[in-house]
Write a protein that holds these residues in place. Structure first.
Motif, short mmCIF file in Angstrom:
data_model
loop_
_atom_site.label_atom_id
_atom_site.label_comp_id
_atom_site.label_asym_id
_atom_site.label_seq_id
_atom_site.Cartn_x
_atom_site.Cartn_y
_atom_site.Cartn_z
N THR A 158 0.83 -1.20 0.00
CA THR A 158 0.00 0.00 0.00
C THR A 158 0.86 1.25 0.00
O THR A 158 0.44 2.31 -0.45
N GLN A 159 2.08 1.10 0.50
CA GLN A 159 3.00 2.23 0.55
C GLN A 159 3.16 2.88 -0.82
O GLN A 159 3.27 4.10 -0.92
N HIS A 160 3.18 2.09 -1.84
CA HIS A 160 3.44 2.63 -3.18
C HIS A 160 2.18 2.70 -4.02
O HIS A 160 2.26 2.74 -5.24
N GLN A 161 1.04 2.67 -3.37
CA GLN A 161 -0.19 2.66 -4.16
C GLN A 161 -1.02 3.92 -3.95
O GLN A 161 -0.93 4.56 -2.90
N GLU A 199 2.01 -2.85 5.64
CA GLU A 199 1.96 -1.47 5.17
C GLU A 199 0.54 -0.93 5.09
O GLU A 199 0.32 0.27 5.13
N SER A 200 -0.42 -1.84 4.91
CA SER A 200 -1.79 -1.36 4.72
C SER A 200 -2.50 -1.09 6.03
O SER A 200 -3.68 -0.77 6.04
N TRP A 201 -1.79 -1.21 7.12
CA TRP A 201 -2.35 -0.93 8.45
C TRP A 201 -3.06 0.42 8.47
O TRP A 201 -2.46 1.46 8.18
N GLY A 202 -4.32 0.37 8.82
CA GLY A 202 -5.07 1.62 8.95
C GLY A 202 -5.64 2.16 7.66
O GLY A 202 -6.43 3.08 7.68
N LEU A 254 -0.32 16.89 4.05
CA LEU A 254 0.95 16.73 3.35
C LEU A 254 1.64 15.48 3.88
O LEU A 254 1.68 15.24 5.09
N GLU A 255 2.14 14.69 2.96
CA GLU A 255 2.80 13.45 3.36
C GLU A 255 4.30 13.67 3.34
O GLU A 255 4.86 14.06 2.31
N ILE A 256 4.95 13.48 4.46
CA ILE A 256 6.39 13.73 4.55
C ILE A 256 7.08 12.40 4.79
O ILE A 256 7.21 11.94 5.92
N GLY A 257 7.48 11.77 3.71
CA GLY A 257 8.08 10.45 3.84
C GLY A 257 9.59 10.53 3.84
O GLY A 257 10.22 10.66 2.79
N TYR A 258 10.16 10.44 5.01
CA TYR A 258 11.62 10.46 5.10
C TYR A 258 12.12 9.03 5.13
O TYR A 258 11.80 8.26 6.05
N GLU A 301 4.60 7.51 4.21
CA GLU A 301 5.36 7.92 5.39
C GLU A 301 5.15 6.98 6.57
O GLU A 301 6.02 6.80 7.40
N GLN A 302 3.95 6.35 6.61
CA GLN A 302 3.61 5.56 7.79
C GLN A 302 4.65 4.49 8.08
O GLN A 302 4.95 4.19 9.24
N VAL A 303 5.22 3.92 7.01
CA VAL A 303 6.18 2.83 7.16
C VAL A 303 7.36 3.27 8.02
O VAL A 303 7.92 2.47 8.76
#
Lengths: 273, 821
Positions: B25-28, B151-154, B250-254, B294-296
């Motif tokens: 889900t991270q990349h979807q 990854e699809s948690w939540g 805003l998604e801040i994926g570091y 970002e959640q990951v």
């Protein structure tokens, strides 16, 4: 000790064999409400009616349909309600009961229509629902219900609506046998295991059985060995909840009469001889 | 950007970073309807312009006069191209088929739309929370795409997916998950980055040693990895705080540098179609919107208790946020074995419930409605939040778990006859039938058929069901063959009726006259809404909310039902064997909670993860039961309804919310004595609709053989199927060569074998005398001699068919007939 079997049959007959009067046929002339005809009829059928079942005789299904129903076996009730706007409703009212007239149809709106000699027979106690406040349907302006109900005698095994009781059952007399004295704090806890009034605590702080009759039997690990719980197999406590047409005592006696009739029938039965 | 991509590719090939997982889900992101419609309309407009251009180019090459200022010319050009884009979109919406030149970069051409069924509200709302992975993946043999990834948690519900072929592909969004329908305003992001010391994109920078900062797939700057982490944290504080022009979603994926992990960098997203969900940002105690990318790399505690200082930055608002709407409605689902919760999500959608609020005005093809809908005594808090009381889905029933009478074996359930008579589970099916008089009429033809009775003679019995206007009386009961509408056919001068076609009787609920769009002509259409009453019958399906479905096996008389000390009799009896292997402890807990709730007149919360090992529901509800004077554990001494004696064990009895499922015997039962057969094999046709038979298949045959019931086997496979008698020739053993001779004077018609007889001519040529009685004639008048050794045998008709087919291939079948007389 022989265990009597008749209480079971008696409870059974109260539920299923003692006759009472209920709506059987509903003739719908007009029903523009949102409730469907058959559902409305079903609701009317379940209303307990305050009629002495002895005042009616059984309908004979063998008789031709046109002559089957008469003033000896059928009670006619009618329901004619239409809903309209209340012109005197205060500004900003939202309650349908204020805004409209007859927005709710209740069991009390069922009107008894005496047939033949019924006017005389039911003079003192006109036929009416036992509870006038049973909601039957809800209406909005422009909607109306017009129907006629034929009520006859029937038994509960045929349909639940003919059952004279909501429920009728029995339980056995509980026996609480305190084998070793329970005292102090334990006695208080023991008291709490039962509905109030079952266990008393005497001046020595020991628990004693005040009234076992009220008790339902509950099991607790703590009192294993201290107390013996059981039931008296030949002491029956009946609980009869009448729907309102007859007092519970009468229903009970009638159930015994049904039982007696059945026994008599069997006794006179050629097979038994 | 290309350099970045090449660098990432090299890193990947060198084995220094892991490939991005397309199934995570991270990349979807989600393809939304609106964007798809936009793409289609865009392409169709483009096509439209293209075709106008082709028209004009053609005119130019033909040398026709082309003037863009000439109205007549322009309208001529426009008239020659099909500009009905709406029609094309309508086609797409109704079929789900994508007709496109470019394919719109999508992986499938069909299956884009589903009908939002209104069986009940659960199903309806689920349709709007559904995400499909794409039909391409459905055909894939591998199961990797179907796997539930952490990854699809939540974002996607782990429970709410169908079992079977679409499992894991057809997912449902978690109830708090939202999808961005429009891009957020990210114009202030570069400024904020600059303030945080990120060097601009055009600065000299390269390599995985530096942290690349990207915004919606554009490189906006470079910084060091250490700095990148700080920038990400600062950005988050700013966006949650508000007031820096940064959108909250805003998604801040570091992505930190790692050994063989995901390619590092700071990736910021603000685009549309992203999945988002709310969580609580701990440093500020405010709501933060989190995306799947970002959640990951974030530390989100599930409950406030498990927050560890210095580790967690976020905490879930509620642990139930991971579940879909339907999964959340399963009471005490944390006590159940997980597949049972999946089953409940399926069954909740098949329940006969309340499909909508304006039922009286709806004309759906088929509508199921439960009459006795109640609010559950045991319900999750979300039940009220979603207003499910407006669409009740079942009834609270007193359920005893006991093996009683034997009619509750194998997932059957016994219903109390009196409960049934008082309306337990009573339901209605509404069916709408459309009558169209203009069916055979062509456009422009005059109207010749009119609703209503004509002046001719017609049966008076029609008036029993029909009113003076030829339309059915509201509330009248119609059975198969009854007239439902009368119409007068002008050309024939006769009044005709349409009849009711269903073996199930129905009541007329509503008649709607439908005019055409212009409303200047007499109405030629009408719809009739039928109301089919469906009281519970033996064979109807019910279920609790724990994936425990069962079929009603008997309506047991009240007097024979067991009763408790307080005189309560169960509405429903189910078998204890339904529990050990399925482990639906949630149902026991619901029963307990329902009982406690009913006794104290309150609704209990059944939200999962509210109880714990130290605070068990058994204790919580047990105390309540005790106060009400009932057994702490929910079981009660009961008396047998047959003997009146106490049962030896205490019976577990409580209140459970029961759903009635829409699978009912009246839609399913199939019986046939004799009926239609297929002409090819003479075997009964299949299908309930066609009054066909039920196949006795291989396994049934094996069973009959195993039982040695050969007569029964023959009866099923031959006598009740394609039993046929056929003439056959004894001498040559052929079934196909036999034929009837034409009767002549002195001889009646008889069966002869054409193959074993010779033409009379041959005898005449050889000069052999033939007795007149031995001569027979075929249909063409040709005379034959011999071939009279025939008889009749009983065979399955398919054998003859097989023989014919083989004959067509040049293979002859020969039968030995015994005894040979």
């Amino acid at each position: 000790m022989s265990i009597p079997r008749w209480p079971m049959r008696s409870a059974e007959f109260m539920l299923a064999e003692v006759p009472s009067v209920a709506a059987e046929t509903v003739y719908v002339f007009n029903n523009t409400s949102v409730i469907q005809d058959e559902v409305l009829a079903h609701r009317i059928g379940l209303i307990p009616l305050n009629v002495d079942p002895d005042a009616l005789v059984w309908v004979d299904p063998a008789v031709d349909e046109k002559e089957r129903y008469n003033d000896t076996n059928t009670i006619v009730m009618s329901l004619d309600v239409s809903c309209s706007k209340n012109p005197h409703a205060p500004e900003g009212a939202t309650d349908p009961k204020v805004l409209y007239r007859n927005s709710s149809v209740y069991a009390r709106d069922l009107k008894f229509e005496p047939q033949g000699r019924q006017a005389e027979l039911f003079k003192d106690q006109p036929v009416a629902p036992c509870d006038p406040d049973i909601l039957l349907a809800k209406l909005r302006p422009g909607q109306e219900i017009s129907l006629r109900v034929h009520c006859i005698l029937g038994i509960g095994s045929d349909h639940a609506k003919f059952s004279p009781v909501s429920t009728a059952s029995y339980r056995l007399m509980p026996v609480i046998d305190i084998q070793r004295p329970i005292v102090g704090e334990q006695a208080k806890r023991f008291q709490k295991c039962f509905p109030s009034g079952v266990i008393g605590i005497d001046e020595n702080d020991a628990a004693y059985v005040a009234d076992a009759r009220k008790g339902y039997l509950l099991r607790h690990e703590e009192f294993n060995g201290l107390v013996k719980l059981g039931r008296k197999k030949n002491h029956f406590i009946f609980n009869v909840e009448s729907t309102g047409a007859m007092p519970p005592t009468e229903i009970f006696l009638k159930s015994v009469r049904v039982l007696k009739n059945k026994v008599d029938y069997l006794r006179n039965c050629p097979i038994g001889q | 950007m290309i350099l970045f991509m090449i660098r990432k590719l090299y890193t990947l090939v060198a084995g220094d970073c892991a490939p991005d997982n397309p199934d995570a889900t991270q990349h979807q992101e989600v393809l939304l309807g609106g964007f798809l419609y936009g793409m289609i309309i865009k392409e169709k407009i483009d096509e439209y312009l293209q075709s106008i251009q082709t028209q004009i180019t053609a005119d130019v090459t033909r040398g026709a006069r082309v003037s863009f200022f000439d109205r007549t010319y322009m309208s001529k050009v426009l008239g020659r191209v099909n500009g009905n884009i709406g029609q094309k979109l309508q086609y797409f919406l109704s079929t789900g088929n994508l007709v496109s030149q470019s394919g719109l970069d999508l992986q499938q051409v069909s299956g884009y739309t589903v009908v939002a069924e209104k069986i009940n509200f659960h199903r309806f709302i689920s349709h709007f929370r559904m995400v499909h992975r794409g039909s391409f993946f459905a055909e894939l043999k591998t199961t990797t795409v179907r796997k539930l990834l952490p990854e699809s948690w939540g974002f996607l519900c782990p429970v709410h997916t169908p079992d079977g072929s679409p499992c894991g592909l057809l997912n449902h969004l978690s109830h708090k998950c939202k999808i961005a329908t429009e891009a957020s305003d990210v114009s202030q992001v570069p400024l904020a980055l600059a303030k945080l010391g990120v060097s601009p994109a055009h600065s000299f920078a390269a390599g995985p040693d530096l942290c690349c900062v990207q915004l919606d797939g554009r490189i906006v700057g470079w910084t060091t990895h250490e700095q990148g982490k700080l920038v990400a944290d600062a950005l988050r504080v700013w966006k949650v705080e508000g007031g820096h022009g940064l959108p909250l979603d805003l998604e801040i994926g570091y992505v930190p540098p790692s050994s063989k992990g995901q390619y590092p960098g700071l990736y910021i997203f603000g685009g549309h179609s992203r999945m988002m969900r709310p969580t609580k940002y701990l440093p500020l105690g405010k709501e933060d919107i989190v995306g799947p990318f970002e959640q990951v790399y974030m530390d989100i505690a599930v409950t406030p208790q498990e927050i560890e200082k210095g580790v967690h930055t976020h905490v879930e608002w509620a642990p139930t946020n991971i579940l879909s709407i339907l999964a959340n409605l399963t009471p005490f689902s944390d006590f159940n074995q997980s597949p049972r919760n999946m089953y409940q999500c399926q069954m909740g959608k098949q329940t006969m419930g309340t499909p909508g609020v304006a039922l009286a005005h709806r004309s759906d093809n088929k509508l199921y409605r439960l009459q006795s809908g109640q609010t559950p005594i045991v319900k999750a808090n979300l039940y009220d939040e979603y207003g499910m009381d407006n669409f009740p889905n079942g009834t609270n029933a007193v359920v005893a778990v006991i093996s009683y009478t034997g009619y509750d074996m194998d997932d059957a359930m016994i219903i109390n006859k009196s409960a049934d008579e008082r309306g337990f589970g009573y339901g209605t099916v509404y069916k709408v039938e459309k009558v169209d008089l203009a069916m055979d009429r062509r456009r422009g033809d005059p109207i010749t058929q009119h609703f209503g009775f004509g002046p001719d003679e017609w049966p008076e019995s029609w008036k029993e069901k029909l009113d003076d206007d030829g339309l059915p009386l509201i509330g009248v009961k119609v059975e198969e063959g009854d007239p439902i509408v009368a119409y007068y056919d002008e050309t024939l001068g006769r009044t005709k009726v349409k009849t009711y076609h269903s073996s199930e009787a129905a009541y007329i609920e509503e008649v709607k006259l439908l005019g055409d769009d212009t409303a200047d002509q007499e109405a030629q259409n009408l719809t009739i809404k039928f109301r089919v009453t469906r009281q519970p019958l033996i064979g109807d399906k019910f279920s609790s909310r724990h994936g425990q479905k069962g079929v009603c096996s008997r309506k047991w008389p009240t007097v024979d039902m067991p009763f408790s000390e307080s005189g309560i009799q169960p509405d429903v009896i189910i078998n204890p064997h339904a529990f050990p292997s399925r482990m639906t402890i949630g149902m026991f807990v619901e029963s307990l909670a329902g009982k406690a709730g009913a006794l104290h007149g309150m609704a209990h919360d059944a939200t999962p993860w509210t109880f714990s090992e130290s605070d068990t529901p058994a204790d919580y509800f047990g105390e309540q039961l005790k106060i009400a004077g009932y057994n702490y554990h929910g079981n009660e001494p009961m008396y047998s309804g047959a003997t009146g004696e106490e049962l030896r064990v205490d019976i577990y009895i409580g209140v459970v919310y029961y759903q009635r499922l829409r699978h009912m015997v009246n839609d399913k039962f199939q019986v046939r004595s004799t009926g239609p057969v297929t002409s090819l094999t003479m075997q009964p046709v299949k299908g309930r609709k066609k009054n066909g038979g039920i196949r006795v298949g291989e396994m049934e045959r094996d069973a009959l053989i195993g039982h040695g019931t050969s007569y029964l086997l023959q009866d099923r496979l031959l006598n009740s199927s394609d039993y046929a008698q056929t003439p056959i020739c004894r001498s040559c053993g052929s079934m196909l060569n036999t034929q009837m001779s034409v009767p002549r004077i002195g001889s009646i018609a008889s069966v002869r074998c054409r193959g074993c007889s010779d033409k009379l001519e041959a005898y005449v040529k050889k000069g052999i005398y033939v007795n007149e009685a031995d001569i027979w004639v075929d249909g063409h008048g040709v005379k034959f001699v011999g071939g009279d050794d025939t008889t009749t045998i009983a065979i399955p008709f398919v054998l003859k068919y097989l023989d014919s087919e083989l004959a067509a291939m040049g293979i002859k079948m020969k039968y030995n007939i015994e005894p040979s007389l």
